[in-house]
Design a protein around this motif. Sequence first.
Motif, PDB file in Angstrom:
ATOM      1  N   GLY A 120       2.983  -1.893   2.934  1.00 32.37           N
ATOM      2  CA  GLY A 120       3.581  -2.082   1.627  1.00 32.37           C
ATOM      3  C   GLY A 120       4.009  -3.525   1.478  1.00 32.37           C
ATOM      4  N   GLU A 146       1.985   0.678  -6.881  1.00 29.46           N
ATOM      5  CA  GLU A 146       1.854   2.028  -6.341  1.00 29.46           C
ATOM      6  C   GLU A 146       0.532   2.658  -6.815  1.00 29.46           C
ATOM      7  N   HIS A 149       0.018   1.468  -2.711  1.00 30.30           N
ATOM      8  CA  HIS A 149       0.949   0.775  -1.813  1.00 30.30           C
ATOM      9  C   HIS A 149       2.387   0.855  -2.310  1.00 30.30           C
ATOM     10  N   LYS A 150       3.292   0.962  -1.355  1.00 32.81           N
ATOM     11  CA  LYS A 150       4.710   1.045  -1.685  1.00 32.81           C
ATOM     12  C   LYS A 150       5.302  -0.355  -1.847  1.00 32.81           C
ATOM     13  N   GLY A 170       4.441   6.459   3.205  1.00 29.02           N
ATOM     14  CA  GLY A 170       3.943   6.082   1.879  1.00 29.02           C
ATOM     15  C   GLY A 170       2.943   7.067   1.309  1.00 29.02           C
TER      16      GLY A 170
END
Lengths: 341, 341, 341, 341
Positions: free
Chosen positions: A78, A96, A100-101, C93
Amino acid sequence: MISFESDYTTGAHPKILQRLMETNLEAASGYGTDVYCEKARNKIRKACGCPNADIYFLAGGTQTNAVVISSMLQNYEGVIAAETGHIHVHEAGAIEHTGHKVLALPEYQGKIKADELKRYLQGFYEDESQEHMVYPGMVYLSYPTEYGTLYKKEELEEIAGICREYKIPLFLDGARLGYGLMSRERDMELSDIARICDVFYIGGTKVGALCGEAVVFPQNNAPAHFFTMIKQNGALLAKGRLLGIQFDTLFTDGLYLEISEYAIEMAEQLKKVLKEKECSFYLESPTNQQFIILENSRMEKLKQHIIFSFWEKADDTHTVVRLVTSWSTRLEEIERLRELL
Amino acid sequence: MISFESDYTTGAHPKILQRLMETNLEAASGYGTDVYCEKARNKIRKACGCPNADIYFLAGGTQTNAVVISSMLQNYEGVIAAETGHIHVHEAGAIEHTGHKVLALPEYQGKIKADELKRYLQGFYEDESQEHMVYPGMVYLSYPTEYGTLYKKEELEEIAGICREYKIPLFLDGARLGYGLMSRERDMELSDIARICDVFYIGGTKVGALCGEAVVFPQNNAPAHFFTMIKQNGALLAKGRLLGIQFDTLFTDGLYLEISEYAIEMAEQLKKVLKEKECSFYLESPTNQQFIILENSRMEKLKQHIIFSFWEKADDTHTVVRLVTSWSTRLEEIERLRELL
Amino acid sequence: MISFESDYTTGAHPKILQRLMETNLEAASGYGTDVYCEKARNKIRKACGCPNADIYFLAGGTQTNAVVISSMLQNYEGVIAAETGHIHVHEAGAIEHTGHKVLALPEYQGKIKADELKRYLQGFYEDESQEHMVYPGMVYLSYPTEYGTLYKKEELEEIAGICREYKIPLFLDGARLGYGLMSRERDMELSDIARICDVFYIGGTKVGALCGEAVVFPQNNAPAHFFTMIKQNGALLAKGRLLGIQFDTLFTDGLYLEISEYAIEMAEQLKKVLKEKECSFYLESPTNQQFIILENSRMEKLKQHIIFSFWEKADDTHTVVRLVTSWSTRLEEIERLRELL
Amino acid sequence: MISFESDYTTGAHPKILQRLMETNLEAASGYGTDVYCEKARNKIRKACGCPNADIYFLAGGTQTNAVVISSMLQNYEGVIAAETGHIHVHEAGAIEHTGHKVLALPEYQGKIKADELKRYLQGFYEDESQEHMVYPGMVYLSYPTEYGTLYKKEELEEIAGICREYKIPLFLDGARLGYGLMSRERDMELSDIARICDVFYIGGTKVGALCGEAVVFPQNNAPAHFFTMIKQNGALLAKGRLLGIQFDTLFTDGLYLEISEYAIEMAEQLKKVLKEKECSFYLESPTNQQFIILENSRMEKLKQHIIFSFWEKADDTHTVVRLVTSWSTRLEEIERLRELL
């Protein structure tokens, strides 16, 4: 109505339109392979002091953030950002959406602190359950921040050092880069940014262009097939010339910095007026975005003559609003604001 | 060098540039909320005969396809397209990038056949393991197709009927819509398209604009929060005025069709020259893209004077190439081609 | 070595293994369509007091969270969770991997507060730039929480009321549901959970099964084609019987609650020992997870005889560790711990 | 009712259940870190002749395919598969759900041809617009295929050679690997598979286990943080022991091959009966899946006594059906089928 709503309310700097006119009938190949994109790349390389930089032109900030971040992260990673970072709050979850965080760190007037970043990374690698967590894979900063504030060179270098230590790239969102570079409180030039960061972009949309952001990988370090990932994200403009001509113009005879300097000068005038009229500042911004706290009834009255942005509720009777200058702000407009206040 | 490479090699139609100049200093709110976008929407609604249409402006074709398709499909659905469909072949997997499969049907000069579509849908719902498969959730067509060909009105209506029967929307990619609408073989007007399809877009980039596609949901049927999904996909232009002014101009005094008609006229001249010079046509295209088969050495010679697109290898000694006309093609250029051939 | 590491260190409750043996040679159709899954569904419906509930069996918690959340959210929505929520911290995630943001709220011993939730939602819909942000589309809670704590019935109902007001579903992660239902501080039964929540799951993995979670949509409100979305997420077990037989057994003669009650009894014994030995509790947990703060050298010594989980650093000389009981915890093990302390 | 529906209708091979019983009370750490997983890994390494292989256990086939493929592809890459490949047709779009396209090649009884693969790759890299297309990043094969057929060693090596030439990994889906390895037409052993492929999995679910697939990266070539990507995809079993114990049992004293050999023997008996009864074979399968064409009324009658799978319509009066044997198929069942036919 006079508008201090944002730095993207008017069209393009006249020199850009003029160049679009002059070149209009020339046939150019598509997708950024044209001669103007190449000229613009060379001028930007020179301005950055990076002869080997990889440079790509995209149309807007959110897509640039999403493409850069998702193409540089591994699946299990992330991106670290301030909790007020644009990617965390105001891009509708675009990061997101790529899987992906965003890993949020506390913010201080829009900035993260190097020691907190360090502690976060240390803590992550000390955590025995780290394999069940999102790996920190990049640091995202904005310069200027969403609050108009600036990292000092020393702060940026410290953050970059931590990134190097943990082998993660430092990405600087320069949607308003020019205003940082010409702020009276600046202590960095474009070449410093290019030296310190692993990737960054030079914002055009908010600095006098119709659209466009120039992504710079200073050390010839673009991810493999970055072009295809731009396409895959729907961010590849067919008439790449539109971006090439604009950035070629912005980086000819220092226009980019000239535009930025003018807007900063207007912002300083604006601040003077606001201070004179005893407006309460939400924070001290050295760039072209100014945040003030208005009593609600005063805000409502002002709204009838001036356009500005609602930022957030301060309390039940006050509101934080944002006023922004740009290449097209005129001194008369600031004068008019003075009268209205 | 004369270019027949594509319909996006030159800038914008002069009237568009002129309007950009005239409006340049007006402050406009961002993200498509400005007065020009609103004017453009109204003119397009009128041209489509759809007073309630929802209309959004995006910058390019791939992003438009990805946003429209992913926002209208459920997670468990894919989109049906010809195996030569742009989304299946030339968008770097942008649709799959949003998590959805492209379900390919056989193509016939770029078109799918209604009866094969019907058989596919029937077969799917007869298959006992359908719950382990991707549900067909939309039909994607391009008009004109990637091969310049056109669906007849009757064909389009038949396909639309099947879509209604299976309760899936019909989406028409009109990146080159104008050239279909002004083809000498046309049997549909814009209002027919709007009546028959559930969603479609009117291509600007390839029909005289600098960039821009206008997505039309004819029956006020845009998905909820479509705006936010545009943003989430990085496809929301900050200076929406750039798109609004262009489409306002294109839909003033019939400019869109005028540009298209001119390019069709040039294509007809081009065809005449190519036939006269006994070029072999790969297929019969009634629009602005022409596909011919050249012997390789002849192709190499031509390349020194004329720019065109490689399409595919025909055999070891021949190549299919594409020649395209646009608003900026000049008769002299076609004359020059005649001489060269 | 004695293990208090977690509630998933040993195999399955013996009755489950016995039933797997007894039914082993019966041919059953796959993917959850077998007779044991159907029996289990009926027993769960009865236990929940929801004759129309839709029930699906998945293998583990993270996949259940990801499938439920992503199938119930629209593209433009994210899920609200406590900042200590499992989906926010310990699932690598997985939610963002499906394209959705986790919107974190402050936590108080693992719980969110109804009034803060309300304020968040109000604030969101008052924000003028909401269309550029992730829409809150669901509330995620865990019961018991990651810290072993429990929402009171009143708290849960208040949160559910807010969800209804904002028309977003309330999802309860019941990976350890049994321990909440049998806690001495419980004030809810399974039927309360089923009445208050829009969707929840009954954890098997951590309550005596080899694997398995039973997702319950109490009001026949599973998303369309939920089965296919399970498959699409790789979460559909071919031998669905493995899940059906286990849940059929767990919901026969109250085994699920019996297992849970036993583990709670063991946890109470454990707490007594820990208190007697003057261990400092990190927080007061009424369920089967206990968190204590150990001086580091004492922790290291204990580690040589007892397995427990590192939770987090308390300070430079102390560590928070977790001890957990389950169906297989034996009183002798707790006695042995007493001696060691 | 006798079932030839699939090889996953009954429970587990008795030795597996027995070992689950014997080990049930042992405490084991979670997520595949237990001693049984480690034992199983070592036995598999030995069976493969790959002392450095990285081995991971997942629960089912679709999740294994999705995790392996998405973790080995770059964002801009897709996976090549036969158009009948499981990932292309029967996994509900699980691969596309991870953002990657399946690039379909023509199939011949479920197999792709090396020369067509070569031509595809060559064509891709000759195509001037390749940067706008999905890069081929992996080749996916199943062994046996979805039609029960087998690649010859020579064919597999030729395909592997092409993969090496183009620097893309070869992934073999071995959901039914055992039946290939024990087919009377086999010309490869497990060590050949391990030598030729870059990654493959040994199917447990369909070869006597309750669930479970063992992914093998023969040359210590698992992607970095593969564990975390398993978790992120919701494919990490908390009680990893369930998988470890099963694979440890399957790879003790050759049980995996013994089970497979038995099912192959039953399939040969089945084929004899089908031939004797003059059933028409859809294709010649040397493994445990047999495909025959039945006249519809005969099929309906048979259905009342025997369970088998609908495969596809052959024509208006005939249907292709599939009959499958497994470890639990009994000779009496085949005798009974003979009587019924």
